[in-house]
Design an enzyme around this catalytic site. Sequence first.
Site, PDB file in Angstrom:
ATOM      1  N   HIS A  93      67.842   7.390 -12.624  1.00 55.14           N
ATOM      2  CA  HIS A  93      68.940   8.167 -11.999  1.00 55.14           C
ATOM      3  C   HIS A  93      68.579   8.623 -10.578  1.00 55.14           C
ATOM      4  O   HIS A  93      69.273   9.463 -10.013  1.00 55.14           O
ATOM      5  CB  HIS A  93      69.378   9.363 -12.863  1.00 55.14           C
ATOM      6  CG  HIS A  93      70.010   8.946 -14.165  1.00 55.14           C
ATOM      7  ND1 HIS A  93      70.975   9.700 -14.801  1.00 55.14           N
ATOM      8  CD2 HIS A  93      69.831   7.852 -14.939  1.00 55.14           C
ATOM      9  CE1 HIS A  93      71.345   9.079 -15.933  1.00 55.14           C
ATOM     10  NE2 HIS A  93      70.654   7.948 -16.025  1.00 55.14           N
ATOM     11  N   GLU A 146      77.493   3.768 -21.560  1.00 52.78           N
ATOM     12  CA  GLU A 146      76.408   4.566 -22.144  1.00 52.78           C
ATOM     13  C   GLU A 146      76.255   5.899 -21.420  1.00 52.78           C
ATOM     14  O   GLU A 146      75.884   6.908 -22.009  1.00 52.78           O
ATOM     15  CB  GLU A 146      75.079   3.784 -22.086  1.00 52.78           C
ATOM     16  CG  GLU A 146      73.968   4.381 -22.942  1.00 52.78           C
ATOM     17  CD  GLU A 146      73.313   5.610 -22.333  1.00 52.78           C
ATOM     18  OE1 GLU A 146      73.013   6.547 -23.089  1.00 52.78           O
ATOM     19  OE2 GLU A 146      73.107   5.652 -21.107  1.00 52.78           O
ATOM     20  N   GLU A 147      76.566   5.886 -20.127  1.00 53.68           N
ATOM     21  CA  GLU A 147      76.374   7.100 -19.312  1.00 53.68           C
ATOM     22  C   GLU A 147      77.532   8.082 -19.444  1.00 53.68           C
ATOM     23  O   GLU A 147      77.549   9.105 -18.770  1.00 53.68           O
ATOM     24  CB  GLU A 147      76.215   6.723 -17.825  1.00 53.68           C
ATOM     25  CG  GLU A 147      75.080   5.746 -17.525  1.00 53.68           C
ATOM     26  CD  GLU A 147      73.706   6.399 -17.550  1.00 53.68           C
ATOM     27  OE1 GLU A 147      73.617   7.606 -17.818  1.00 53.68           O
ATOM     28  OE2 GLU A 147      72.720   5.675 -17.308  1.00 53.68           O
ATOM     29  N   ASP A 175      76.442  -0.378 -18.051  1.00 55.05           N
ATOM     30  CA  ASP A 175      77.114   0.413 -17.007  1.00 55.05           C
ATOM     31  C   ASP A 175      76.156   0.974 -15.957  1.00 55.05           C
ATOM     32  O   ASP A 175      74.964   1.126 -16.185  1.00 55.05           O
ATOM     33  CB  ASP A 175      77.951   1.541 -17.628  1.00 55.05           C
ATOM     34  CG  ASP A 175      77.126   2.439 -18.568  1.00 55.05           C
ATOM     35  OD1 ASP A 175      76.168   1.936 -19.192  1.00 55.05           O
ATOM     36  OD2 ASP A 175      77.435   3.637 -18.660  1.00 55.05           O
TER      37      ASP A 175
END
Length: 396
Positions: A363, A137-138, A79
């Site tokens: 990020h 996952e996020e 993702d």
Amino acid sequence: MNIVKKLIEDTYPKVVAWRRDFHMYPEISGAEERTAEKIAEILGQLPIEVQHNVGGHGVVGVLRGSKPGKTIALRADIDALPIQEQNDFDFASRYKGKMHACGHDGHTAILLGAAVILSSLKDEIAGNIKFIFQPAEEQAPIGGAKPMIEDGVLENPHVDAILGLHIWPALPKGKVGIKNNALMASSDPFIIEVFGKNGHASSPHEAIDALVASCQIVNMLQTIVSRSINPQEAAVVTIGKMQSGTKYNVVADYAKLEGTVRTLDPKTQLMVEKRVREIVNGVCQATGTIAEINYSHGYPALINDKNMANLIREVGRKILPQEAMIEIDKPAMGGEDFANYLQRIPGAFFWLGSGQEDSYPIHHPKFDFDENIMKTGIEMLIHSAFQYLEKGTDHE
Ligand code: NI
């Protein structure tokens, strides 16, 4: 040994093309439709059994070796993030406000590369290799690992051990990092709502000020790490968001705080939660406010199995250039839902260094990595899978 290197060189242009394709069309947690389809399409051309929609948009491939043996799983998260990309290379995100800013495009391409090469070595494999392409996952606290496990990803065939990696800009490019025990922290998100009573700013005595109470809460929460936790233990309490008030001359009757707690030890994790509740309730009692606390347990701490970490070390020392295998001494306080697999079966998670002078952290809207490191990732996964299936972890 050299045959794997050659196969990686042959496959590399495809791996780069896949990575760039995923990078151009990033899909955020829970919406990985195109990504999953593309993965399934690539796996579908290999002698691999493909399962779709495992725990959401998860894709699983099972490669059965020619000889019987154990099953090892290799996992990649697929993702992207709701971030507006600021890179301007030609494969930058085509989707506004979405970006692969955590390297999951690379993880996916690495695992696909490993799947292609391992498929071509099928005759030499004793046992099975399960390729887990995991969504969401996020999306803490639920994530994508848990739904996949609940959907049976660790069964049929039963998975004996699991390996995963993360591209890691805090580690220099060319290095591979491993650590026994905790590599990443547990991450528990919480929301605190404080209720008071509206009133005119000029008559505070007739109101109950939720804004002032919430400020006290934010300050008091800072004492958890400094005063309640053993200084030898790691913990983070961060309030990242605070909302209150409607107008300068109105006493606020409501405040909302959002934060996260990171710990490496389950006992510390429970201790912090207990103190958060005590502080919030205490401040409310002192200020006449009422609070509601919504405290969830997110990803657990990621605890590497010692034997599996040893396997990574051993493989790294064998195949990487000298001194490329690095012992990580301090865990990262970020969360990672690979931890969920490790609560059930032995495994290890390692970092694939991507750090250079000009690299940005994960990020970040300018995050990127040198694609060459994907070769190292593929090589580590392939040799680790072979070593595990040949010798298990009993190879001192
Ligand atoms: Ni990530």
